[in-house]
Design an enzyme around this catalytic site. Sequence first.
Site, PDB file in Angstrom:
ATOM      1  N   SER B  60       0.814  -1.203   0.000  1.00  0.00           N
ATOM      2  CA  SER B  60       0.000   0.000   0.000  1.00  0.00           C
ATOM      3  C   SER B  60       0.848   1.253   0.000  1.00  0.00           C
ATOM      4  CB  SER B  60      -0.937  -0.007   1.196  1.00  0.00           C
ATOM      5  OG  SER B  60      -0.186   0.060   2.376  1.00  0.00           O
ATOM      6  N   LYS B  97       2.789   4.516 -10.789  1.00  0.00           N
ATOM      7  CA  LYS B  97       3.992   5.291 -10.503  1.00  0.00           C
ATOM      8  C   LYS B  97       3.634   6.764 -10.422  1.00  0.00           C
ATOM      9  CE  LYS B  97       7.034   1.894 -11.214  1.00  0.00           C
ATOM     10  NZ  LYS B  97       7.730   1.323 -10.076  1.00  0.00           N
TER      11      LYS B  97
END
Lengths: 424, 139
Positions: B60, B97
């Site tokens: 996470s 990302k």
Amino acid sequence: MFGLADVNTFYASCEALFRPDLRGKPVVVLSNNDGCVIARSQAAKALGIKMGVPWFQIKTQDFPAKVHVFSSNYALYHSLSQRVMSALEEMTPKVEQYSIDEMFLNLTGIDGCEDFEHFGRRLRAHVLATTGLTIGVGSGPSKTLAKSAQWASKEWPQFKGVLALTSDNPKRTEALLMRQPVEEIWGVGRRIGKKLNLLGITNALELARTHPAFIRKNFSVVLERTVRELNGESCIPLEEMPPTKQQIVCSRSFGSRITTKLAMQQALCQYATRAAEKLRGERQYCRHISVFVRTSPHTAGETFYSNTAGEKLTLPTQDTRDIIGVAMRALDRIWLDGHRYMKAGIMLGDFTPYGVSQLNLFDEDRPRKNSAKLMKVLDGINQSGLGSVWFAGQGIDTEWKMKRDMLSPAWTTRWSDIPVARVI
Amino acid sequence: MIMLSPAERPSALRIPLFADRCAAGFPSPAQDYVEAELDLNELCITRRAATFFVRASGSSMEELGLYDGDVMIVDRAEQAAQGDIVIAEVSGEFTVKRLQLHPQVALLPMNPAYPVIYPEELQLLGVVTWFFHSTRARR
């Protein structure tokens, strides 16, 4: 001026869209029941895999690279097709969807601000940015020429998928038509192509220069229209509103042969339900319902049996219960024990937009009460994706279901199937 | 003696009959202010044809509030800008990302345990414009 936009290797591109590991790899898509190859990626074509090859033939073959095989996933193709169409509509005012991966565009007036090929390149970039799929755009003064331009843009890589045949450059149009084999022209096909070849007409330019009257006399008005269109005279207008269907057919080959009447009843129930849904989608009522069953004509040692039966209704209907009822009665008349059935289907015809016709005093079948309401609820539940309600006659565990052993996820239409990205 | 003469026959006066029934009681004061209910799509999806849903998986990303199993809304057609959260294709799979465009193009990991990637060619599925999860699943 017309444009034709089509998605390159559409089915195979859809399969690779959410699979980055398949970029540039050989991908093939199979027909219903995993029968034969109906789509190939560029890399699969390069391996020499031909269109229409039965799957069992390539399964055992050794290829220099791994071939990724998929069952046809029409839910995915339809969803992505809709996205491509919306993206095209964002840039062109008038469009006509021609097939799942092709769309005719009205480009009249575009050249007031930019040339057609420049516009085609912008359209291509826009669709790629929106959907991730690459289109080709051909344009010309008639639909047939737009189709020929699109064919040429695929044939010669230097055009990079965008080509316009304009009336101010007839030399270029002639040069391209000279290279297009006659059977590749829109609306000609292999059978008529062979006949034309016998008359010494082998390419599109030769057909364009044939006298229309001669073509009408020896072929048809349809082919005469093609000749006129090749000469830049537009005879086939853009249809923005697709014409209402005149019949609906739902038929499938079975995953495995059907031998019991119960299984056949279940299959036909399923097709009847699907056909009725389509009918209501078209907002039509039908007055003719027929079913057909057939065995394989190619299996050695089995007698071929194919038959059809139908009924004309006094009351037009769009109620699934009526359609199933007629289908079952029709099946009773043509079902023969002892055969191994390969395919069956149902056809709805003779449409009318109204459900009520003059009732006969002695008619036994009155229209069902609240039929429209019930069907609306049924369609609502089944289209919501929250669950489904079906007729008991369709059965629960169906042995005859389609073979789809290599089905990809429904990436865009089912929550449980959406793509996954790793958070790292 | 008074003479009575018949009165001139007046022409018939046609009074329209209002067949509409009147609603008894007061009209609803809210009737004129009917508006469509709010739709979450309106808020989160600007380009329908370019929007896809993607599920997050893996370690996470606490500082962002992005957790394993969250649903991300991804817009393919959105111009990716410096600092955007993007879905990128890295070695044949999708990863989440943060995008750096300058001083040089880089894909920054969401987790210090992973390296920064300097791609030769940036392959993006799209920009993550929203993500959501059920608060109960997090308890």
